[in-house]
Design a protein around this motif. Sequence first.
Motif, PDB file in Angstrom:
ATOM      1  N   UNK A  58       0.860  -1.076  -0.163  1.00 25.02           N
ATOM      2  CA  UNK A  58      -0.242  -0.248   0.082  1.00 25.02           C
ATOM      3  C   UNK A  58       0.834   1.436   0.077  1.00 25.02           C
ATOM      4  N   UNK A  59       0.313   1.852   0.240  1.00 26.91           N
ATOM      5  CA  UNK A  59       0.942   3.688   1.385  1.00 26.91           C
ATOM      6  C   UNK A  59       2.281   3.970   2.296  1.00 26.91           C
ATOM      7  N   UNK A  60       2.469   2.154   2.671  1.00 27.77           N
ATOM      8  CA  UNK A  60       3.821   2.073   3.508  1.00 27.77           C
ATOM      9  C   UNK A  60       5.490   2.677   1.975  1.00 27.77           C
ATOM     10  N   UNK A  61       5.944   3.470   3.184  1.00 26.99           N
ATOM     11  CA  UNK A  61       7.071   3.546   2.199  1.00 26.99           C
ATOM     12  C   UNK A  61       8.671   2.977   3.223  1.00 26.99           C
ATOM     13  N   UNK A  62       9.327   3.159   2.264  1.00 24.77           N
ATOM     14  CA  UNK A  62      10.823   2.543   3.032  1.00 24.77           C
ATOM     15  C   UNK A  62      11.938   3.931   3.406  1.00 24.77           C
ATOM     16  N   UNK A  63      12.516   3.788   4.379  1.00 23.03           N
ATOM     17  CA  UNK A  63      13.523   4.149   5.371  1.00 23.03           C
ATOM     18  C   UNK A  63      14.776   3.475   5.845  1.00 23.03           C
ATOM     19  N   UNK A  64      15.804   4.258   4.036  1.00 21.77           N
ATOM     20  CA  UNK A  64      17.159   3.677   3.882  1.00 21.77           C
ATOM     21  C   UNK A  64      17.904   4.506   5.350  1.00 21.77           C
ATOM     22  N   UNK A  65      18.084   4.142   5.881  1.00 22.50           N
ATOM     23  CA  UNK A  65      19.374   4.696   6.616  1.00 22.50           C
ATOM     24  C   UNK A  65      20.808   4.738   6.549  1.00 22.50           C
ATOM     25  N   UNK A  66      20.865   2.815   6.033  1.00 25.67           N
ATOM     26  CA  UNK A  66      22.216   3.145   4.935  1.00 25.67           C
ATOM     27  C   UNK A  66      22.387   2.717   3.685  1.00 25.67           C
ATOM     28  N   UNK A  67      23.600   3.148   3.661  1.00 21.55           N
ATOM     29  CA  UNK A  67      23.530   3.262   1.490  1.00 21.55           C
ATOM     30  C   UNK A  67      24.986   2.467   1.349  1.00 21.55           C
ATOM     31  N   UNK A 122      18.411  -5.471  -0.468  1.00 19.41           N
ATOM     32  CA  UNK A 122      17.463  -6.201   0.564  1.00 19.41           C
ATOM     33  C   UNK A 122      16.232  -5.843  -0.867  1.00 19.41           C
ATOM     34  N   UNK A 123      14.967  -7.379  -0.416  1.00 18.72           N
ATOM     35  CA  UNK A 123      13.790  -7.131  -0.625  1.00 18.72           C
ATOM     36  C   UNK A 123      13.058  -6.765  -0.017  1.00 18.72           C
ATOM     37  N   UNK A 124      12.120  -6.125  -0.446  1.00 16.80           N
ATOM     38  CA  UNK A 124      11.219  -5.021   0.891  1.00 16.80           C
ATOM     39  C   UNK A 124       9.901  -5.563  -0.160  1.00 16.80           C
ATOM     40  N   UNK A 125       9.595  -6.846  -1.661  1.00 12.64           N
ATOM     41  CA  UNK A 125       8.365  -6.649  -1.804  1.00 12.64           C
ATOM     42  C   UNK A 125       7.320  -7.114  -0.897  1.00 12.64           C
ATOM     43  N   UNK A 126       5.670  -6.235  -0.537  1.00 10.94           N
ATOM     44  CA  UNK A 126       5.325  -6.803   0.093  1.00 10.94           C
ATOM     45  C   UNK A 126       5.129  -7.260   1.542  1.00 10.94           C
ATOM     46  N   UNK A 127       6.254  -6.265   2.041  1.00  9.08           N
ATOM     47  CA  UNK A 127       6.393  -5.839   3.636  1.00  9.08           C
ATOM     48  C   UNK A 127       5.360  -5.208   4.221  1.00  9.08           C
ATOM     49  N   UNK A 128       5.114  -4.887   5.294  1.00  7.51           N
ATOM     50  CA  UNK A 128       4.395  -4.324   5.156  1.00  7.51           C
ATOM     51  C   UNK A 128       5.326  -2.951   6.819  1.00  7.51           C
ATOM     52  N   UNK A 129       4.135  -2.278   7.886  1.00  8.97           N
ATOM     53  CA  UNK A 129       5.026  -1.320   8.196  1.00  8.97           C
ATOM     54  C   UNK A 129       5.095  -2.170   9.816  1.00  8.97           C
ATOM     55  N   UNK A 130       6.543  -1.857   9.970  1.00  7.16           N
ATOM     56  CA  UNK A 130       7.084  -2.104  11.010  1.00  7.16           C
ATOM     57  C   UNK A 130       7.818  -3.040  10.520  1.00  7.16           C
ATOM     58  N   UNK A 131       8.169  -3.470   9.457  1.00  6.51           N
ATOM     59  CA  UNK A 131       9.202  -4.149   8.637  1.00  6.51           C
ATOM     60  C   UNK A 131      10.958  -3.640   8.615  1.00  6.51           C
ATOM     61  N   UNK A 132      11.219  -4.563   9.818  1.00  9.99           N
ATOM     62  CA  UNK A 132      13.839  -3.953   9.629  1.00  9.99           C
ATOM     63  C   UNK A 132      14.558  -4.875   8.915  1.00  9.99           C
ATOM     64  N   UNK A 133      15.439  -4.233   8.964  1.00 12.60           N
ATOM     65  CA  UNK A 133      16.226  -4.643   8.675  1.00 12.60           C
ATOM     66  C   UNK A 133      17.274  -4.267   9.048  1.00 12.60           C
ATOM     67  N   UNK A 147      17.083  -0.514   7.263  1.00 11.29           N
ATOM     68  CA  UNK A 147      16.406   0.079   7.039  1.00 11.29           C
ATOM     69  C   UNK A 147      14.848  -0.682   7.239  1.00 11.29           C
ATOM     70  N   UNK A 148      13.803   0.641   7.085  1.00 11.08           N
ATOM     71  CA  UNK A 148      12.714   0.098   7.313  1.00 11.08           C
ATOM     72  C   UNK A 148      11.767   0.335   7.185  1.00 11.08           C
ATOM     73  N   UNK A 149      10.678  -0.408   7.065  1.00 15.50           N
ATOM     74  CA  UNK A 149       9.145   0.509   6.581  1.00 15.50           C
ATOM     75  C   UNK A 149       8.310   0.686   7.308  1.00 15.50           C
ATOM     76  N   UNK A 150       7.969   1.952   7.172  1.00 12.29           N
ATOM     77  CA  UNK A 150       7.018   3.292   7.792  1.00 12.29           C
ATOM     78  C   UNK A 150       5.698   2.784   7.330  1.00 12.29           C
ATOM     79  N   UNK A 151       4.870   4.184   7.801  1.00 11.26           N
ATOM     80  CA  UNK A 151       3.533   3.835   7.175  1.00 11.26           C
ATOM     81  C   UNK A 151       3.668   5.243   6.619  1.00 11.26           C
TER      82      UNK A 151
END
Length: 199
Positions: free
Chosen positions: A113-122, A139-150, A172-176
């Motif tokens: 959906x509208x969740x976005x990826x916040x990447x801390x380390x490039x 790092x594959x974030x396909x289909x991940x929801x808010x709260x997912x972190x690597x 990185x983390x996926x946030x709403x």
Amino acid sequence: MSEVLITAELRNEFGKGAARKIRRANKVPAVLYGHGTETKHLTLPGHDLLLALRTPNVLIRLRGEGVDEIALPKGVQRDPIKGFLEHVDLLLVKRGEKVTVEIPVTVTGDPIGSAIVEQQLVTISVETEATHIPTGVEVDVDGKDAGFAVHASDLDLPKGTTLAGDPEALVLQVIGAPVAELPEEGEAAAEGESAEAAE
């Protein structure tokens, strides 16, 4: 990783005047050091070197009279205004030896959906064989929801490559998606009253 062959010339003239003369000939002064060997002062072709440095952690095969080595660029000085190469430091490496380098972290896929990826380390610091440096890690974030972190320890590193930095570092983390705040009813009413008073 493939090697880039660059013709190297040993140089015995030093100082700013000698360096300027080298650059006027579209060449770049460089030093080669490592393994307790005596530092070699080199002159390298500018265009070939510039092309090689476009690849992160490129392995350079230096060949010329009195030179036949493999090196890894460790320091690149560019002119702050014109951007041309002023000087390059090269680290001598041997096949099978381990080196610590930074490799890029690439994100693939789209979160839900509208969740976005916040990447801390490039980039991530790893230890790997000098002649088998990976081009990066995905790092594959396909289909991940808010709260997912690597974290760094979660990365799937290529065989023969180990993490050199903090394993707990957040990659990185996926946030709403941020929601625009609407004015509260009380604030809206107060604004309306003040507008009426002004009229």
